[in-house]
Design a protein around this motif. Sequence first.
Motif, PDB file in Angstrom:
ATOM      1  N   HIS A   1       0.813  -1.208   0.000  1.00 38.86           N
ATOM      2  CA  HIS A   1       0.000   0.000   0.000  1.00 38.86           C
ATOM      3  C   HIS A   1       0.850   1.263   0.000  1.00 38.86           C
ATOM      4  CE1 HIS A   1      -4.226  -1.236   0.324  1.00 38.86           C
ATOM      5  NE2 HIS A   1      -3.791  -2.289   1.008  1.00 38.86           N
ATOM      6  N   THR A   2       2.055   1.165   0.568  1.00 43.07           N
ATOM      7  CA  THR A   2       2.914   2.342   0.700  1.00 43.07           C
ATOM      8  C   THR A   2       3.734   2.600  -0.559  1.00 43.07           C
ATOM      9  OG1 THR A   2       3.097   1.998   3.088  1.00 43.07           O
ATOM     10  CG2 THR A   2       4.783   3.375   2.053  1.00 43.07           C
ATOM     11  N   SER A   3       4.357   1.557  -1.096  1.00 38.39           N
ATOM     12  CA  SER A   3       5.309   1.720  -2.194  1.00 38.39           C
ATOM     13  C   SER A   3       4.736   1.175  -3.500  1.00 38.39           C
ATOM     14  CB  SER A   3       6.624   0.991  -1.882  1.00 38.39           C
ATOM     15  OG  SER A   3       7.207   1.491  -0.703  1.00 38.39           O
ATOM     16  N   PRO A   4       4.709   1.987  -4.553  1.00 32.55           N
ATOM     17  CA  PRO A   4       4.366   1.450  -5.873  1.00 32.55           C
ATOM     18  C   PRO A   4       5.513   0.589  -6.379  1.00 32.55           C
ATOM     19  CG  PRO A   4       4.942   3.775  -6.029  1.00 32.55           C
ATOM     20  CD  PRO A   4       4.939   3.439  -4.575  1.00 32.55           C
ATOM     21  N   HIS A   5       5.299  -0.719  -6.425  1.00 32.96           N
ATOM     22  CA  HIS A   5       6.356  -1.666  -6.750  1.00 32.96           C
ATOM     23  C   HIS A   5       6.570  -1.801  -8.257  1.00 32.96           C
ATOM     24  CE1 HIS A   5       6.075  -2.768  -2.576  1.00 32.96           C
ATOM     25  NE2 HIS A   5       6.887  -3.797  -2.697  1.00 32.96           N
ATOM     26  N   VAL A   6       7.818  -1.747  -8.657  1.00 36.41           N
ATOM     27  CA  VAL A   6       8.231  -2.062 -10.027  1.00 36.41           C
ATOM     28  C   VAL A   6       9.358  -3.080  -9.920  1.00 36.41           C
ATOM     29  CG1 VAL A   6       9.210  -1.180 -12.173  1.00 36.41           C
ATOM     30  CG2 VAL A   6       7.608   0.226 -10.871  1.00 36.41           C
ATOM     31  N   THR A   7       9.382  -4.080 -10.794  1.00 41.99           N
ATOM     32  CA  THR A   7      10.418  -5.104 -10.736  1.00 41.99           C
ATOM     33  C   THR A   7      11.196  -5.151 -12.041  1.00 41.99           C
ATOM     34  OG1 THR A   7       9.035  -6.428  -9.256  1.00 41.99           O
ATOM     35  CG2 THR A   7      10.915  -7.529 -10.261  1.00 41.99           C
ATOM     36  N   ALA A   8      12.522  -5.077 -11.936  1.00 43.00           N
ATOM     37  CA  ALA A   8      13.417  -5.157 -13.097  1.00 43.00           C
ATOM     38  C   ALA A   8      14.187  -6.466 -13.031  1.00 43.00           C
ATOM     39  CB  ALA A   8      14.380  -3.973 -13.106  1.00 43.00           C
ATOM     40  N   TYR A   9      14.450  -7.082 -14.197  1.00 41.33           N
ATOM     41  CA  TYR A   9      15.108  -8.379 -14.255  1.00 41.33           C
ATOM     42  C   TYR A   9      16.369  -8.296 -15.121  1.00 41.33           C
ATOM     43  CZ  TYR A   9      10.378  -9.827 -12.943  1.00 41.33           C
ATOM     44  OH  TYR A   9       9.158  -9.963 -12.322  1.00 41.33           O
ATOM     45  N   VAL A  10      17.401  -9.016 -14.674  1.00 44.34           N
ATOM     46  CA  VAL A  10      18.575  -9.226 -15.516  1.00 44.34           C
ATOM     47  C   VAL A  10      19.016 -10.674 -15.340  1.00 44.34           C
ATOM     48  CG1 VAL A  10      19.375  -6.824 -15.335  1.00 44.34           C
ATOM     49  CG2 VAL A  10      20.277  -8.559 -13.770  1.00 44.34           C
TER      50      VAL A  10
END
Length: 427
Positions: free
Chosen positions: A215-224
């Motif tokens: 609810h607090t942090s807008p999550h984005v996920t990056a992959y390598v």
Amino acid sequence: MPRLGESITEAAIITWFKDVGDPIEEDEMLLEVATDKVDSEVPSNVSGTIEEILFEANEVIKIGDTIAIIESNGEAVNSKPKKSVISKKLESSKPKQKKSVIKPQTLQLQNTEKFSVSNSNTFFSPLIISIAKEHHISFEELARIPATGKEGRLRKSDVFQYIEEGRPYKFAQSVTQDPTAYRIPQLTFDKGKGRIVEMDRMRQMIADHMVYSKHTSPHVTAYVEADLTNVVTWRNANKKVFQEKYGEKLTFTPLFVEAVAKAIKDFPDINASVDGKNIIIKEDINVGMATALPSGNLIVPVVKNADSKSLLELAKDVNLLASKARENKLQGDDIKGSTFTISNVGTFGSVMGTPIINQPEVAILALGIIKKRAEVIETENGDEIAIRSMMYLSLSFDHRVVDGFLGGSFVRRVADYFEQFDINRKI
């Protein structure tokens, strides 16, 4: 109440092992307390008979408070308790005082508009009430604050966190004020039938922490994807010699922590937390390791100042913390102060993961399983197919303060440190 760690100032009583009138020996366990995620047993510092117990289960006590009176050699060890209470021996002959309890029902504002209560346990301790008076917080507003304490109890940290967030429930809104505003629908689902398992205290805290983070942090996920062939080859060749020379196991975790600490030094903005409209860039690099406990719950012990430690020091810290976690012996200071967290989901055979940020940090790195695959690599003779040890890295970051460039560059740098690992490194 003895000190349980440098950063611990208070604890909640879970249970007493002794009653009034019971004999007790020196160093025999007297009670169990909880500090954050860690439960600790507190021994008696003398032998004698318990005369008074000054606090009940679920009460919060400060370090240094007198919690019990023990008669030793005919004299009470602590004759001046900091909290004046009725001895349990005398309670049966005196009328009990009624606690001031706000009934868990819909509360009324001055304008008669109703609002819902967030925490189901609406008993507020004298400490909470005094904090509320100091900050001019009404009982109605207190009832809206999400509670993380045992059995829904509102904790001091909950109130201060709420104040730091700007008191979002200071002006409660009517449920009929804006019919066009989006609200979470109150849907009823058929949850099915089966064995009922009540969440333990730690699982409830984990659940609250995870929901709060989403609810607090807008999550984005990056992959390598990283080629760990050099790391795997070097570790396999040196792990036996390392243990014979230093008496410590050489797992992959200290190598992961080392690479992450180096990358954080290259991109210090990833080592941060958010305070309102301010970003706090942390000076220390303390790497938390998401670790499974024997109960199945999750905890995050912390390798402090990871950037300044040698591989041997990192291995010692990692092995010690992992051992403490397996034996349920982690102390409060062992899980404090993390500035960045890693989660080795490859331990469970996962190819990759989308980890949830460990608040108040702004990023978390998941490390997948190391798997051998046929890869096309560049050699002096041109492109060739070779068997390589590959691993996926996935970085979830808080998009409020970490943009794609920083998040992508950081996780790529961690992968670069793996791929550029010196195969001839000396131990």
